[in-house]
Design an enzyme around this catalytic site. Sequence first.
Site, PDB file in Angstrom:
ATOM      1  N   GLY A  70      15.119  -4.246  -3.518  1.00 59.84           N
ATOM      2  CA  GLY A  70      13.693  -3.911  -3.465  1.00 59.84           C
ATOM      3  C   GLY A  70      13.353  -2.733  -4.337  1.00 59.84           C
ATOM      4  CG  ASN A  71       9.769  -2.361  -6.003  1.00 67.16           C
ATOM      5  OD1 ASN A  71       8.810  -1.871  -5.426  1.00 67.16           O
ATOM      6  ND2 ASN A  71       9.810  -3.636  -6.387  1.00 67.16           N
ATOM      7  CG  HIS A  72      11.473   3.834  -4.143  1.00 64.58           C
ATOM      8  ND1 HIS A  72      11.813   4.043  -2.828  1.00 64.58           N
ATOM      9  CD2 HIS A  72      12.578   4.071  -4.875  1.00 64.58           C
ATOM     10  CE1 HIS A  72      13.078   4.413  -2.781  1.00 64.58           C
ATOM     11  NE2 HIS A  72      13.569   4.434  -4.005  1.00 64.58           N
ATOM     12  CB  SER A  73       5.851  -0.831  -4.899  1.00 61.34           C
ATOM     13  OG  SER A  73       4.464  -1.017  -4.773  1.00 61.34           O
ATOM     14  CB  ALA A  88       6.336  -2.862  -7.862  1.00 60.88           C
TER      15      ALA A  88
END
Length: 231
Positions: A29-32, A97
């Site tokens: 995943g990502n930090h969006s 994102a």
Amino acid sequence: ALPYDLAGRRVVISAGGTREALDPVRYLGNHSSGKQGYALARAAAQRGAQVTLVSGATSEPGEPAAVDIVHIDSAVQLEREMIEHARDADIVIMAAAVADFRPISVAGSKIKKGDDGPAPIRLDTNPDILAGLVRARSDGTLRRETVIVGFAAETGDADGGVLDHGRAKLRRKGCDLLVVNAVGDGKAFGTDDNTGWILTADGQETALPFGSKTLMASRILDEAASVVPHG
Ligand code: C5P
């Protein structure tokens, strides 16, 4: 007072980050934070639009009022929902994102530690959803008049090539508007403030003042509304 200039318009917005499953309990995943996309959804609804928000993972505590929300996990799910909901849209905004890659397969059960150390993670390339929406508009799947807006998060400043990257990305993706955010050093990601530029396909470049994501949302909608055909 806010303008009521989007009354009756259909606006479809993606927000948040995708999660690409590795096994039943893990993902890439990502930090969006989803904050900019949610701010856009709220602002569009307040201006009278009928809004569909396609949301990945976010840190938002609740759902915006007067907005239809669809939850997705992966990029492939996001792509399917965007194409589906964008069919009759006036404005489509890709603020999500999206992970560029996903694990080649999802293990059916939790991946074990293994005796030989970590197993490699093999990746496949995700579809470019924004570019796909632009293609779908050319082949008639979406309406010709639909305005398509993309985002670009770039590190650096105006002198450091952020705008050059933005211009190149706008051409590559083929969208009508590109919102360029300067990120890194604690800028944009997860914060309540934002700044950057809006680039248009016909070469206009507008600097956005540093301010809240709410303010940014209204400037982006002003720009998008100004290119939506009347009628
Ligand atoms: O290429 P890059 O990820 O910088 O482009 C960012 C823009 O493209 C954003 O609008 C994002 O939502 C969209 N995007 C997409 N599909 C991807 C990657 C990014 O729609 N696989």
